[in-house]
Design a protein around this motif. Structure first.
Motif, PDB file in Angstrom:
ATOM      1  N   GLY A  19       0.813  -1.216   0.000  1.00  0.00           N
ATOM      2  CA  GLY A  19       0.000   0.000   0.000  1.00  0.00           C
ATOM      3  C   GLY A  19       0.842   1.259   0.000  1.00  0.00           C
ATOM      4  N   VAL A  20       1.891   1.273   0.803  1.00  0.00           N
ATOM      5  CA  VAL A  20       2.790   2.436   0.848  1.00  0.00           C
ATOM      6  C   VAL A  20       3.419   2.664  -0.522  1.00  0.00           C
ATOM      7  CG1 VAL A  20       4.970   3.293   1.805  1.00  0.00           C
ATOM      8  CG2 VAL A  20       3.230   2.320   3.329  1.00  0.00           C
ATOM      9  N   MET A  21       3.867   1.588  -1.158  1.00  0.00           N
ATOM     10  CA  MET A  21       4.487   1.723  -2.487  1.00  0.00           C
ATOM     11  C   MET A  21       3.474   2.248  -3.512  1.00  0.00           C
ATOM     12  SD  MET A  21       7.604   1.073  -1.992  1.00  0.00           S
ATOM     13  CE  MET A  21       8.197   1.013  -3.671  1.00  0.00           C
ATOM     14  N   GLN A  22       2.232   1.795  -3.426  1.00  0.00           N
ATOM     15  CA  GLN A  22       1.199   2.239  -4.366  1.00  0.00           C
ATOM     16  C   GLN A  22       0.820   3.706  -4.157  1.00  0.00           C
ATOM     17  OE1 GLN A  22      -1.748  -0.765  -3.417  1.00  0.00           O
ATOM     18  NE2 GLN A  22      -1.313  -1.867  -5.311  1.00  0.00           N
ATOM     19  N   LEU A  23       1.020   4.212  -2.952  1.00  0.00           N
ATOM     20  CA  LEU A  23       0.652   5.601  -2.648  1.00  0.00           C
ATOM     21  C   LEU A  23       1.724   6.612  -3.050  1.00  0.00           C
ATOM     22  CD1 LEU A  23      -1.052   5.080   0.819  1.00  0.00           C
ATOM     23  CD2 LEU A  23      -2.175   5.731  -1.334  1.00  0.00           C
ATOM     24  N   ILE A  24       2.920   6.135  -3.362  1.00  0.00           N
ATOM     25  CA  ILE A  24       3.997   7.057  -3.758  1.00  0.00           C
ATOM     26  C   ILE A  24       3.555   7.832  -4.997  1.00  0.00           C
ATOM     27  CG2 ILE A  24       6.348   7.213  -4.675  1.00  0.00           C
ATOM     28  CD1 ILE A  24       7.055   4.839  -2.847  1.00  0.00           C
ATOM     29  N   GLY A  25       3.692   9.147  -4.912  1.00  0.00           N
ATOM     30  CA  GLY A  25       3.310  10.024  -6.012  1.00  0.00           C
ATOM     31  C   GLY A  25       1.835  10.419  -5.998  1.00  0.00           C
ATOM     32  N   LYS A  26       1.084   9.839  -5.088  1.00  0.00           N
ATOM     33  CA  LYS A  26      -0.344  10.147  -4.993  1.00  0.00           C
ATOM     34  C   LYS A  26      -0.682  10.959  -3.737  1.00  0.00           C
ATOM     35  CE  LYS A  26      -1.818   6.017  -7.526  1.00  0.00           C
ATOM     36  NZ  LYS A  26      -0.524   5.557  -7.973  1.00  0.00           N
ATOM     37  N   ALA A  35       0.390  14.144  -0.896  1.00  0.00           N
ATOM     38  CA  ALA A  35       1.057  15.435  -0.701  1.00  0.00           C
ATOM     39  C   ALA A  35       1.897  15.336   0.571  1.00  0.00           C
ATOM     40  CB  ALA A  35       0.031  16.551  -0.594  1.00  0.00           C
ATOM     41  N   GLY A  36       3.113  14.874   0.439  1.00  0.00           N
ATOM     42  CA  GLY A  36       3.994  14.754   1.594  1.00  0.00           C
ATOM     43  C   GLY A  36       3.849  13.417   2.304  1.00  0.00           C
ATOM     44  N   LEU A  37       4.571  13.303   3.400  1.00  0.00           N
ATOM     45  CA  LEU A  37       4.582  12.076   4.179  1.00  0.00           C
ATOM     46  C   LEU A  37       3.419  12.051   5.171  1.00  0.00           C
ATOM     47  CD1 LEU A  37       8.397  11.875   4.968  1.00  0.00           C
ATOM     48  CD2 LEU A  37       7.110  10.544   3.271  1.00  0.00           C
ATOM     49  N   PRO A  38       2.870  10.866   5.436  1.00  0.00           N
ATOM     50  CA  PRO A  38       1.800  10.779   6.439  1.00  0.00           C
ATOM     51  C   PRO A  38       2.361  11.013   7.839  1.00  0.00           C
ATOM     52  CG  PRO A  38       2.369   8.604   5.632  1.00  0.00           C
ATOM     53  CD  PRO A  38       3.164   9.582   4.823  1.00  0.00           C
ATOM     54  N   GLN A  39       1.497  11.445   8.725  1.00  0.00           N
ATOM     55  CA  GLN A  39       1.849  11.627  10.130  1.00  0.00           C
ATOM     56  C   GLN A  39       1.316  10.423  10.897  1.00  0.00           C
ATOM     57  OE1 GLN A  39       0.424  15.364  11.688  1.00  0.00           O
ATOM     58  NE2 GLN A  39       0.644  16.332   9.696  1.00  0.00           N
ATOM     59  N   LEU A  40       2.197   9.653  11.495  1.00  0.00           N
ATOM     60  CA  LEU A  40       1.823   8.509  12.324  1.00  0.00           C
ATOM     61  C   LEU A  40       1.850   8.963  13.766  1.00  0.00           C
ATOM     62  CD1 LEU A  40       1.407   5.379  12.705  1.00  0.00           C
ATOM     63  CD2 LEU A  40       3.892   5.284  12.968  1.00  0.00           C
ATOM     64  N   ARG A  41       0.740   8.801  14.452  1.00  0.00           N
ATOM     65  CA  ARG A  41       0.664   9.219  15.859  1.00  0.00           C
ATOM     66  C   ARG A  41       0.214   8.041  16.702  1.00  0.00           C
ATOM     67  NH1 ARG A  41      -2.092  15.137  14.946  1.00  0.00           N
ATOM     68  NH2 ARG A  41      -0.315  15.973  13.805  1.00  0.00           N
ATOM     69  N   ILE A  42       1.075   7.641  17.623  1.00  0.00           N
ATOM     70  CA  ILE A  42       0.734   6.582  18.568  1.00  0.00           C
ATOM     71  C   ILE A  42       0.308   7.282  19.845  1.00  0.00           C
ATOM     72  CG2 ILE A  42       1.605   4.621  19.879  1.00  0.00           C
ATOM     73  CD1 ILE A  42       3.509   4.116  17.495  1.00  0.00           C
ATOM     74  N   LEU A  43      -0.916   7.007  20.266  1.00  0.00           N
ATOM     75  CA  LEU A  43      -1.513   7.729  21.390  1.00  0.00           C
ATOM     76  C   LEU A  43      -1.459   6.921  22.664  1.00  0.00           C
ATOM     77  CD1 LEU A  43      -4.685   9.008  19.515  1.00  0.00           C
ATOM     78  CD2 LEU A  43      -2.463  10.127  19.715  1.00  0.00           C
ATOM     79  N   ARG A  44      -1.166   7.606  23.748  1.00  0.00           N
ATOM     80  CA  ARG A  44      -1.160   7.007  25.071  1.00  0.00           C
ATOM     81  C   ARG A  44      -2.146   7.784  25.936  1.00  0.00           C
ATOM     82  NH1 ARG A  44       2.126   3.531  23.561  1.00  0.00           N
ATOM     83  NH2 ARG A  44       4.289   3.829  22.992  1.00  0.00           N
ATOM     84  N   PRO A  45      -2.811   7.132  26.863  1.00  0.00           N
ATOM     85  CA  PRO A  45      -3.782   7.841  27.693  1.00  0.00           C
ATOM     86  C   PRO A  45      -3.126   8.997  28.472  1.00  0.00           C
ATOM     87  CG  PRO A  45      -3.951   5.471  28.039  1.00  0.00           C
ATOM     88  CD  PRO A  45      -2.727   5.708  27.204  1.00  0.00           C
ATOM     89  N   ALA A  46      -3.737  10.157  28.410  1.00  0.00           N
ATOM     90  CA  ALA A  46      -3.253  11.299  29.174  1.00  0.00           C
ATOM     91  C   ALA A  46      -3.793  11.238  30.605  1.00  0.00           C
ATOM     92  CB  ALA A  46      -3.667  12.603  28.505  1.00  0.00           C
ATOM     93  N   VAL A  47      -4.959  10.634  30.743  1.00  0.00           N
ATOM     94  CA  VAL A  47      -5.607  10.506  32.044  1.00  0.00           C
ATOM     95  C   VAL A  47      -6.012   9.035  32.191  1.00  0.00           C
ATOM     96  CG1 VAL A  47      -7.555  11.234  33.462  1.00  0.00           C
ATOM     97  CG2 VAL A  47      -6.468  12.858  31.905  1.00  0.00           C
TER      98      VAL A  47
END
Length: 103
Positions: free
Chosen positions: A78-85, A87-99
């Motif tokens: 999927g990543v290879m297929q998305l190249i050129g399609k 606008a920039g790199l995706p933002q990966l966010r791993i979330l941890r509980p704040a509370v």
């Protein structure tokens, strides 16, 4: 060892000319990801104010499940297929509980 489920959000921007292709690629990745061991949730959304902005909301059983997912053939393809399609790199966010939940 952390046994809490891992919450992940990915934010990515599709190029307008490739939006239909991006939707199809992301749908395939989502469908295959949902079948993976340890996948508790995998949803793909477009932003109502920015239709080319794609968001995934994922929930993985543990870090090992997430690591296997990120190294899986369908994610790499999927990543290879998305190249050129995108606008920039995706933002990966791993979330941890704040509370912490009170129980």
């Amino acid at each position: 060892m952390n046994t809490r489920p891992i919450n992940v959000i990915i934010i990515a921007e599709a190029l307008p000319a490739h939006l239909e292709d991006v939707h199809a690629i992301m749908a395939e990745v989502a469908n295959l990801s949902r079948m993976e061991e340890g996948c508790l949730r995998y949803d793909v959304y477009s932003d109502s104010e920015h239709p080319t902005r794609m968001n995934t909301i994922e929930l993985w059983q543990d870090q090992a499940s997430l690591d296997r997912h990120l190294a899986s053939p369908h994610v790499r393809r999927g990543v290879m297929q998305l190249i050129g399609k995108m606008a920039g790199l995706p933002q990966l966010r791993i979330l941890r509980p704040a509370v912490e939940e009170l129980n």
